[in-house]
Write a protein that holds these residues in place. Structure first.
Motif, PDB file in Angstrom:
ATOM      1  N   HIS A 193      13.047   4.145   6.083  1.00 26.13           N
ATOM      2  CA  HIS A 193      12.111   4.891   5.853  1.00 26.13           C
ATOM      3  C   HIS A 193      11.204   3.964   4.767  1.00 26.13           C
ATOM      4  O   HIS A 193      11.516   3.508   3.846  1.00 26.13           O
ATOM      5  CB  HIS A 193      11.399   6.171   5.689  1.00 26.13           C
ATOM      6  N   SER A 194      10.132   3.316   5.303  1.00 31.04           N
ATOM      7  CA  SER A 194       8.897   1.988   4.355  1.00 31.04           C
ATOM      8  C   SER A 194       7.895   2.847   5.033  1.00 31.04           C
ATOM      9  O   SER A 194       7.420   3.490   5.679  1.00 31.04           O
ATOM     10  CB  SER A 194       9.343   0.866   4.561  1.00 31.04           C
ATOM     11  N   ASN A 240       5.655   0.391   4.495  1.00 33.81           N
ATOM     12  CA  ASN A 240       5.208  -0.684   4.908  1.00 33.81           C
ATOM     13  C   ASN A 240       5.656  -1.269   5.937  1.00 33.81           C
ATOM     14  O   ASN A 240       7.325  -1.233   5.991  1.00 33.81           O
ATOM     15  CB  ASN A 240       4.955  -2.170   4.169  1.00 33.81           C
ATOM     16  N   PRO A 241       5.253  -2.466   6.892  1.00 32.41           N
ATOM     17  CA  PRO A 241       6.741  -2.382   8.363  1.00 32.41           C
ATOM     18  C   PRO A 241       7.688  -3.371   7.822  1.00 32.41           C
ATOM     19  O   PRO A 241       8.927  -3.528   8.150  1.00 32.41           O
ATOM     20  CB  PRO A 241       5.905  -3.716   9.007  1.00 32.41           C
ATOM     21  N   TYR A 242       7.496  -4.194   6.558  1.00 33.93           N
ATOM     22  CA  TYR A 242       8.501  -4.654   5.575  1.00 33.93           C
ATOM     23  C   TYR A 242       9.416  -5.206   5.003  1.00 33.93           C
ATOM     24  O   TYR A 242       9.629  -5.295   4.469  1.00 33.93           O
ATOM     25  CB  TYR A 242       7.517  -6.155   5.002  1.00 33.93           C
ATOM     26  N   GLY A 243       9.192  -3.059   4.067  1.00 27.97           N
ATOM     27  CA  GLY A 243      10.177  -2.420   3.106  1.00 27.97           C
ATOM     28  C   GLY A 243       9.161  -2.403   2.165  1.00 27.97           C
ATOM     29  O   GLY A 243       7.576  -2.423   1.626  1.00 27.97           O
ATOM     30  N   PRO A 244       9.686  -2.302   0.726  1.00 27.79           N
ATOM     31  CA  PRO A 244      11.564  -1.982   1.147  1.00 27.79           C
ATOM     32  C   PRO A 244      11.973  -0.800   1.644  1.00 27.79           C
ATOM     33  O   PRO A 244      10.971   0.105   1.849  1.00 27.79           O
ATOM     34  CB  PRO A 244      11.822  -1.945  -0.766  1.00 27.79           C
ATOM     35  N   TYR A 245      13.110  -1.441   2.410  1.00 29.25           N
ATOM     36  CA  TYR A 245      13.194   0.151   3.204  1.00 29.25           C
ATOM     37  C   TYR A 245      14.095   1.862   2.800  1.00 29.25           C
ATOM     38  O   TYR A 245      14.790   0.787   1.642  1.00 29.25           O
ATOM     39  CB  TYR A 245      13.567  -0.511   4.747  1.00 29.25           C
ATOM     40  N   PRO A 277       0.724  -1.159  -0.197  1.00 26.96           N
ATOM     41  CA  PRO A 277      -0.010  -0.163  -0.219  1.00 26.96           C
ATOM     42  C   PRO A 277       0.720   1.260   0.423  1.00 26.96           C
ATOM     43  O   PRO A 277       1.920   1.185   0.295  1.00 26.96           O
ATOM     44  CB  PRO A 277      -0.940   0.050   1.608  1.00 26.96           C
ATOM     45  N   GLN A 278       0.436   2.374  -0.535  1.00 32.95           N
ATOM     46  CA  GLN A 278       1.081   3.447  -0.661  1.00 32.95           C
ATOM     47  C   GLN A 278       1.497   4.307   0.448  1.00 32.95           C
ATOM     48  O   GLN A 278      -0.200   4.364   1.303  1.00 32.95           O
ATOM     49  CB  GLN A 278       0.297   4.582  -1.574  1.00 32.95           C
ATOM     50  N   CYS A 279       2.165   5.082   1.060  1.00 32.11           N
ATOM     51  CA  CYS A 279       2.276   5.535   2.450  1.00 32.11           C
ATOM     52  C   CYS A 279       1.161   7.320   2.270  1.00 32.11           C
ATOM     53  O   CYS A 279       0.982   7.871   0.511  1.00 32.11           O
ATOM     54  CB  CYS A 279       3.515   6.916   2.488  1.00 32.11           C
ATOM     55  N   GLU A 280       0.433   7.582   3.124  1.00 35.79           N
ATOM     56  CA  GLU A 280      -0.495   8.608   3.040  1.00 35.79           C
ATOM     57  C   GLU A 280       0.680   9.326   2.788  1.00 35.79           C
ATOM     58  O   GLU A 280       0.219  11.347   1.924  1.00 35.79           O
ATOM     59  CB  GLU A 280      -1.441   8.726   4.411  1.00 35.79           C
ATOM     60  N   ASN A 281       2.060   9.874   3.991  1.00 36.85           N
ATOM     61  CA  ASN A 281       2.690  10.373   3.639  1.00 36.85           C
ATOM     62  C   ASN A 281       3.980   9.963   3.299  1.00 36.85           C
ATOM     63  O   ASN A 281       4.116   9.585   3.695  1.00 36.85           O
ATOM     64  CB  ASN A 281       2.868  11.285   5.259  1.00 36.85           C
TER      65      ASN A 281
END
Length: 603
Positions: free
Chosen positions: A514-515, A517-522, A237-241
């Motif tokens: 930064h990612s 998602n909790p699992y990345g990619p970071y 999923p995409q980040c809101e920010n």
């Protein structure tokens, strides 16, 4: 043409041994064809030592057998005994992976491949000795509450009812295995074994082999018990920010630095130094600190550490405001580790901790890695396995139970945890790494809910496959450059990972990624990803000592206040001399965590 023949025979009355009335006989069948004797070479004789008849109550009814023939017990891995079948197969085929460990290579008898049959044993006292020894090991490895309200039992192989069992087979640990399996599976397997004893007339000291078959009757293999393959697709999923984090206003010697310093100076028997330094907020608002190797007090009046100071491998420190209280295992007079060594040369190091909701009750769960020293050199030790210890909040001195976690891929789990309440998707994320001197690689697993011991529900991240996988060995490494301890924390609609940089040996740099998602990619911004540079290590560090190292940098959500975050890292010395001028004794302040606060804002 096929056929069969019945014949009558008479044997002596036999002798009474305990309750077994036993008699031995022999026979030879001479055949004739139309009244003409057949050549003597064709006469049919019984086994060399004849046959045995008995009326033993151990097998419920009378009958006869050939005692020289070694019987075969086939344990078929039907769903109702699959856990027992897996344990027996592992003990016979992968003994080095079983518990307890052994100082010499394990060789567990019973299979035809081993060439060493088992022997039934009927003496009740001897069977109890086997059971008692195995139960002690189960308690050591799975905790005092391993039965989980009698739903689980301590299982041993070779069986309790054999002379090769844990106690009767010898004082060492190289000849047996223990495991904790379902009570239902253990009992049903016991019923199968009792039926085998009856059907084959297996009396005291009679020999038999044990082998495992699949439910369809084919030879059993390790893969038959382990679900493999994709468990769920990976979604991104995409980040809101999407802004990257920017570190601002770094402050050293942040709380609770002074709290720990004052406690170490004044405690008569508590914590005076330690490493790992994980924390979790308890339901009543107190903060629990989780430490690995810990020095206990008191210090000398001049602030130095006495050379007889106690060092234990794992402790808790409970913080209530400015008051600290140390919790150890053992007794007040003889304190020990919260997780004491299972065998000489083994010890536990602490991983991250969290609260788990298990059947409506909250427990503390702490991840630990077990290590094994195999030589005298400074680096002659290696990773052995991962476990999670579950503690009742009413008694933190000893775990209720200890569950084995996936360890077959040599991944060190417990570097960080992200609870389901903070992950955003109902999963708890478990972070680890594939270890190496430099360029350590992050590994990610997850489990639905909050109980880390539900290993049957663990899934393993494989970015290349695009799937969460069912087996640990199917997971794959992702981010390169993390250290053995790090943290993953929600921030601004995404997640930030903070860790010491492992792309160079003994780096003093703490970096941020930064990612969405909790699992990345970071990802990180080059030249904008430095959180802090630890000043202590190396000959040009603040101590001016090449033996000083720093490590284990991670954030503490329990200390977060608004946009102000606090991380800790550990400092240590490789000067391990136990003497008045050894680093840890002349300056106890070396071996204490440092706390650094900072703000995060979108770039």
């Amino acid at each position: 043409m096929a056929g069969h023949t019945y014949f009558d025979f008479i044997v002596p009355a036999g002798s009474l041994t305990d309750t077994d009335k036993i008699a031995y006989g022999d026979f030879m069948i001479k055949a004739e064809v139309l009244g003409n004797p057949i050549n003597q070479d064709s006469w049919i004789s019984g086994p060399e030592n004849g046959f045995r008849c008995d009326s033993s109550p151990k097998v419920h009814y009378h009958g006869c057998v050939y005692p020289d023939v070694i019987s075969q017990f086939w344990l078929t891995a039907t769903p109702d005994v699959s856990e027992e079948a897996e344990h027996v197969w592992k003990a016979q085929n992968q003994p080095a992976l079983t518990l307890p460990p052994s100082g010499t290579p394990k060789k567990i008898p019973g299979s035809r491949a081993s060439g060493e049959p088992l022997q039934r044993m009927v003496n009740a006292a001897d069977k109890k000795a086997n059971n008692d020894k195995s139960a002690r090991y189960c308690r050591t490895y799975w905790g005092r509450g391993y039965s989980q309200n009698n739903t689980m039992q301590c299982d041993e192989y070779p069986f309790q009812s054999t002379y090769q069992g844990s106690a009767m087979g010898g004082a060492a640990t190289s000849h047996f295995s223990v495991d904790v399996i379902s009570t239902a599976h253990n009992r049903k397997a016991g019923e199968h074994l009792d039926k085998f004893y009856n059907d084959q007339r297996i009396l005291d000291q009679d020999r038999f082999y044990v082998d495992v078959l699949r439910a369809d009757g084919q030879p059993y293999g390790r893969g038959d018990a382990i679900p493999v393959g994709p468990a769920a697709p990976i979604e991104y999923p995409q980040c809101e920010n999407s802004s990257m984090p920017e570190v601002k206003d770094v402050t050293t010697k942040s709380p609770p630095t002074d709290t720990f310093q004052n406690y170490a100076r004044n405690t008569p028997d508590g914590w005076t130094g330690g490493d790992s330094t994980y924390s979790v907020t308890l339901p009543d608002g107190r903060r629990l600190w989780v430490f690995s190797d810990t020095f206990l007090g008191p210090l000398n009046s001049d602030g130095t550490r006495p050379t007889n100071a106690k060092l234990v491998n794992s402790t808790f420190v409970v913080q209530n405001g400015e008051q600290l209280t140390t919790i150890t295992g053992g007794t007040k007079e003889n304190p020990d580790a919260i997780m004491p060594p299972t065998e000489p040369g083994y010890w536990y190091w602490a991983g991250d901790a969290m609260l788990a909701d298990i059947n409506g009750t909250k427990y503390l769960q702490v991840m630990y890695q077990e290590y094994h020293r195999f030589g005298e050199g400074a680096w002659d030790w290696r990773f052995n396995r991962n476990v999670v210890a579950t503690f009742s909040l009413d008694d933190l001195r000893e775990p209720e139970r200890i569950d084995q976690l996936p360890s077959s891929a040599n991944v060190i789990w417990g570097s960080a945890l992200l609870e389901a309440s903070r992950s955003g998707d109902g999963y708890t994320y478990i972070y680890g790494l594939s270890d190496a001197p430099i360029n350590k690689k992050m590994r990610v697993a997850r489990v639905k809910g909050t109980d880390l011991s539900r290993v049957d529900g663990w899934q393993f991240f494989d970015m290349q496959e695009g799937s969460w996988m069912r087996d640990e060995r199917e997971g794959a490494a992702s981010l390169t450059g993390v250290a053995n301890e790090y943290s993953v924390t929600p921030w601004n609609g995404g997640f930030v990972l903070i860790s010491q940089d492992s792309t160079e040996a003994f780096s003093g740099k703490i970096r941020i990624w930064h990612s969405c998602n909790p699992y990345g990619p970071y990802a990180s911004r080059v030249d904008h990803n430095l959180v802090y540079h630890m000043p202590e290590p190396g000959p040009y560090g603040s101590y001016g000592d090449g033996n000083i190292i720093s490590y284990n940098a991670h954030v503490h959500p329990s200390l977060q206040q608004g946009d102000v975050w606090t991380l800790s890292y550990n400092v240590n010395s490789m000067d391990n001399r136990v003497s008045w001028d050894g680093a840890h004794y002349r300056d106890p302040g070396i071996y204490r965590p440092r706390f650094v606060s900072f703000r995060l804002e979108p770039s």
